[in-house]
Scaffold this active site. Structure first.
Site, PDB file in Angstrom:
ATOM      1  N   ASP A  90       6.228  -0.034  -5.346  1.00 54.14           N
ATOM      2  CA  ASP A  90       4.861   0.224  -4.889  1.00 54.14           C
ATOM      3  C   ASP A  90       4.198   1.205  -5.862  1.00 54.14           C
ATOM      4  OD1 ASP A  90       2.647   0.576  -3.022  1.00 54.14           O
ATOM      5  OD2 ASP A  90       3.588   2.498  -2.516  1.00 54.14           O
ATOM      6  N   ASP A 100       0.813   3.407  -5.181  1.00 57.46           N
ATOM      7  CA  ASP A 100       0.253   4.644  -4.620  1.00 57.46           C
ATOM      8  C   ASP A 100       1.230   5.279  -3.617  1.00 57.46           C
ATOM      9  OD1 ASP A 100      -1.938   3.942  -6.134  1.00 57.46           O
ATOM     10  OD2 ASP A 100      -3.032   3.079  -4.452  1.00 57.46           O
TER      11      ASP A 100
END
Ligand SMILES: [Mg+2]
Ligand SMILES: [Zn+2]
Length: 148
Positions: free
Chosen positions: A9, A11
């Protein structure tokens, strides 16, 4: 021959999140360095590194595709300086209400990456900071999902 991948991922996992705001400038990029040793370890074991990110700000009209690409490419460059080679970046631009098949926890980004890069999903891993990430991994058939 299929390769395993480390799906990661963006953020809150690779870069610090700004509460309540979309990252909208490369100046806002702050790396979360402490996961890099684990990423390098998996890379050395032959895992492809694939970044997967929900960016609903695009279809909300807050961020342009071009800006998100620029930010992603900057992150890829910063990772490269630390020895991490990102094979590809996959972005979901959709809003939740669009009910697309790629916004995590849907598995679409991972499935697309698997098709395009010949990835062995069963032996792949996802690392993220939310349940959306780990659920996307499970929905794509991964056995190992890690929430940090
Ligand atoms: Mg996140
Ligand atoms: Zn989507």
């Amino acid at each position: 021959m299929k390769s395993p991948a480390l799906f990661i991922d963006r953020d809150g996992t690779i870069i610090k999140q700004i509460d309540g705001h979309y990252i909208s400038s490369i100046k806002q990029i702050e790396l979360i360095e402490n996961i890099f040793p684990a990423v390098l370890m998996l890379q050395n074991e032959g895992y492809l590194i694939i970044m997967v990110t929900n960016q609903a700000g695009i279809n909300k009209g807050i961020l342009s595709n071009q800006l998100v690409d620029e930010i992603n490419q900057h992150i890829v460059k910063l990772l490269k300086k630390r020895g991490i080679d990102v094979t590809a970046v996959y972005v979901c631009p959709h809003k939740p209400e669009e009910q697309c098949k790629c916004r995590k926890p849907q598995p679409g980004l991972l499935l697309k990456a698997a098709k395009e890069h010949n990835i062995d999903l069963e032996n792949s891993v996802i690392i993220g900071d939310t349940d959306k990430d780990t659920e996307a991994g499970l929905n794509a058939g991964l056995k190992k999902v890690i929430k940090i």
